[in-house]
Design a protein around this motif. Sequence first.
Motif, mmCIF file in Angstrom:
data_model
loop_
_atom_site.group_PDB
_atom_site.id
_atom_site.type_symbol
_atom_site.label_atom_id
_atom_site.label_comp_id
_atom_site.label_asym_id
_atom_site.label_seq_id
_atom_site.Cartn_x
_atom_site.Cartn_y
_atom_site.Cartn_z
ATOM 1 N N ALA A 183 -21.196 -3.224 0.783
ATOM 2 C CA ALA A 183 -21.567 -1.887 0.316
ATOM 3 C C ALA A 183 -20.404 -0.919 0.521
ATOM 4 C CB ALA A 183 -22.786 -1.396 1.076
ATOM 5 N N MET A 184 -20.240 -0.011 -0.413
ATOM 6 C CA MET A 184 -19.178 0.985 -0.291
ATOM 7 C C MET A 184 -19.654 2.152 0.571
ATOM 8 S SD MET A 184 -16.351 0.199 -1.841
ATOM 9 C CE MET A 184 -15.558 1.773 -2.048
ATOM 10 N N ALA A 185 -18.797 2.593 1.463
ATOM 11 C CA ALA A 185 -19.051 3.793 2.260
ATOM 12 C C ALA A 185 -18.093 4.862 1.754
ATOM 13 C CB ALA A 185 -18.804 3.514 3.735
ATOM 14 N N TYR A 186 -18.513 6.110 1.842
ATOM 15 C CA TYR A 186 -17.655 7.208 1.389
ATOM 16 C C TYR A 186 -16.753 7.619 2.542
ATOM 17 C CZ TYR A 186 -16.231 11.667 -0.672
ATOM 18 O OH TYR A 186 -15.495 12.717 -1.169
ATOM 19 N N VAL A 187 -15.509 7.138 2.482
ATOM 20 C CA VAL A 187 -14.507 7.407 3.511
ATOM 21 C C VAL A 187 -13.302 8.036 2.828
ATOM 22 C CG1 VAL A 187 -13.027 6.381 5.290
ATOM 23 C CG2 VAL A 187 -15.298 5.432 4.862
ATOM 24 N N THR A 188 -12.724 9.045 3.481
ATOM 25 C CA THR A 188 -11.548 9.694 2.912
ATOM 26 C C THR A 188 -10.385 9.695 3.894
ATOM 27 O OG1 THR A 188 -12.242 11.883 3.669
ATOM 28 C CG2 THR A 188 -12.909 11.234 1.439
ATOM 29 N N TYR A 189 -9.191 9.791 3.318
ATOM 30 C CA TYR A 189 -7.950 9.993 4.059
ATOM 31 C C TYR A 189 -7.257 11.166 3.387
ATOM 32 C CZ TYR A 189 -3.192 9.359 5.719
ATOM 33 O OH TYR A 189 -1.940 9.571 6.274
ATOM 34 N N VAL A 238 -8.827 12.251 0.146
ATOM 35 C CA VAL A 238 -8.865 11.309 -0.973
ATOM 36 C C VAL A 238 -9.781 10.141 -0.623
ATOM 37 C CG1 VAL A 238 -7.470 9.751 -2.386
ATOM 38 C CG2 VAL A 238 -6.518 11.944 -1.629
ATOM 39 N N PRO A 239 -10.756 9.810 -1.471
ATOM 40 C CA PRO A 239 -11.615 8.647 -1.219
ATOM 41 C C PRO A 239 -10.780 7.363 -1.169
ATOM 42 C CG PRO A 239 -12.549 10.030 -2.937
ATOM 43 C CD PRO A 239 -11.156 10.534 -2.676
ATOM 44 N N ILE A 240 -11.041 6.555 -0.154
ATOM 45 C CA ILE A 240 -10.229 5.343 0.046
ATOM 46 C C ILE A 240 -11.112 4.118 0.268
ATOM 47 C CG2 ILE A 240 -8.218 6.548 0.952
ATOM 48 C CD1 ILE A 240 -10.293 4.652 3.417
ATOM 49 N N TYR A 241 -10.469 2.970 0.161
ATOM 50 C CA TYR A 241 -11.061 1.679 0.470
ATOM 51 C C TYR A 241 -10.336 1.137 1.699
ATOM 52 C CZ TYR A 241 -12.243 -3.271 -0.021
ATOM 53 O OH TYR A 241 -12.677 -4.532 0.217
ATOM 54 N N ILE A 242 -11.077 0.688 2.705
ATOM 55 C CA ILE A 242 -10.470 0.094 3.901
ATOM 56 C C ILE A 242 -10.315 -1.396 3.649
ATOM 57 C CG2 ILE A 242 -10.676 -0.360 6.366
ATOM 58 C CD1 ILE A 242 -12.466 2.145 6.565
ATOM 59 N N GLN A 243 -9.072 -1.853 3.652
ATOM 60 C CA GLN A 243 -8.787 -3.253 3.376
ATOM 61 C C GLN A 243 -8.788 -4.093 4.647
ATOM 62 O OE1 GLN A 243 -5.017 -3.857 1.448
ATOM 63 N NE2 GLN A 243 -5.820 -5.571 0.313
ATOM 64 N N HIS A 244 -8.222 -3.553 5.719
ATOM 65 C CA HIS A 244 -8.103 -4.308 6.974
ATOM 66 C C HIS A 244 -7.984 -3.327 8.136
ATOM 67 C CE1 HIS A 244 -6.891 -7.436 9.783
ATOM 68 N NE2 HIS A 244 -5.909 -6.654 10.153
ATOM 69 N N VAL A 245 -8.516 -3.722 9.293
ATOM 70 C CA VAL A 245 -8.426 -2.906 10.503
ATOM 71 C C VAL A 245 -7.621 -3.662 11.548
ATOM 72 C CG1 VAL A 245 -9.731 -1.812 12.373
ATOM 73 C CG2 VAL A 245 -10.636 -1.776 10.036
ATOM 74 N N ASN A 246 -6.629 -2.995 12.139
ATOM 75 C CA ASN A 246 -5.829 -3.558 13.227
ATOM 76 C C ASN A 246 -6.312 -2.904 14.521
ATOM 77 O OD1 ASN A 246 -3.833 -3.980 15.224
ATOM 78 N ND2 ASN A 246 -2.302 -4.379 13.648
ATOM 79 N N GLU A 247 -7.108 -3.651 15.277
ATOM 80 C CA GLU A 247 -7.688 -3.109 16.511
ATOM 81 C C GLU A 247 -6.627 -2.754 17.544
ATOM 82 O OE1 GLU A 247 -11.415 -4.938 18.023
ATOM 83 O OE2 GLU A 247 -11.003 -6.396 16.420
ATOM 84 N N ILE A 269 -5.251 0.790 4.025
ATOM 85 C CA ILE A 269 -6.134 1.436 3.055
ATOM 86 C C ILE A 269 -5.429 1.610 1.721
ATOM 87 C CG2 ILE A 269 -7.327 2.731 4.878
ATOM 88 C CD1 ILE A 269 -5.751 5.252 3.734
ATOM 89 N N PHE A 270 -6.229 1.937 0.697
ATOM 90 C CA PHE A 270 -5.654 2.412 -0.557
ATOM 91 C C PHE A 270 -6.676 3.311 -1.235
ATOM 92 C CE2 PHE A 270 -7.343 -1.836 -1.592
ATOM 93 C CZ PHE A 270 -8.213 -1.555 -2.646
ATOM 94 N N PRO A 271 -6.191 4.271 -2.030
ATOM 95 C CA PRO A 271 -7.111 5.145 -2.759
ATOM 96 C C PRO A 271 -7.958 4.309 -3.720
ATOM 97 C CG PRO A 271 -4.889 6.024 -2.838
ATOM 98 C CD PRO A 271 -4.795 4.644 -2.272
ATOM 99 N N ASP A 296 -7.437 9.337 11.546
ATOM 100 C CA ASP A 296 -7.220 10.171 10.366
ATOM 101 C C ASP A 296 -8.226 9.899 9.248
ATOM 102 O OD1 ASP A 296 -5.067 11.406 11.561
ATOM 103 O OD2 ASP A 296 -3.585 10.087 10.662
ATOM 104 N N LEU A 297 -9.131 8.936 9.445
ATOM 105 C CA LEU A 297 -10.132 8.622 8.445
ATOM 106 C C LEU A 297 -11.417 9.400 8.720
ATOM 107 C CD1 LEU A 297 -9.709 4.756 8.196
ATOM 108 C CD2 LEU A 297 -8.635 6.530 6.803
ATOM 109 N N GLN A 298 -12.052 9.851 7.662
ATOM 110 C CA GLN A 298 -13.305 10.610 7.772
ATOM 111 C C GLN A 298 -14.382 9.907 6.956
ATOM 112 O OE1 GLN A 298 -13.890 13.459 9.533
ATOM 113 N NE2 GLN A 298 -11.826 13.328 10.342
ATOM 114 N N GLU A 299 -15.524 9.641 7.590
ATOM 115 C CA GLU A 299 -16.672 9.103 6.856
ATOM 116 C C GLU A 299 -17.593 10.270 6.502
ATOM 117 O OE1 GLU A 299 -20.001 5.591 7.007
ATOM 118 O OE2 GLU A 299 -19.081 6.209 8.887
#
Length: 60
Positions: free
Chosen positions: A14-20, A23-32, A39-41, A55-58
Amino acid sequence: MNTQRAKDIAESAAMAYVTYEGVPIYIQHVNEDKETARIFPIGNPQFEQEVLLSDLQEHF
């Protein structure tokens, strides 16, 4: 954004509304370890970048 929530979003179908920077973005990978996300727009996968999770906002 906290690390676990970013991972949940990245792994979800499911898509979540996250911005950077507004700008609405897609999170591709998280480095813990580095507390970053790759990310990319939405609609512009060629503009991939690594940013701090803080720096990401949901938006709900």
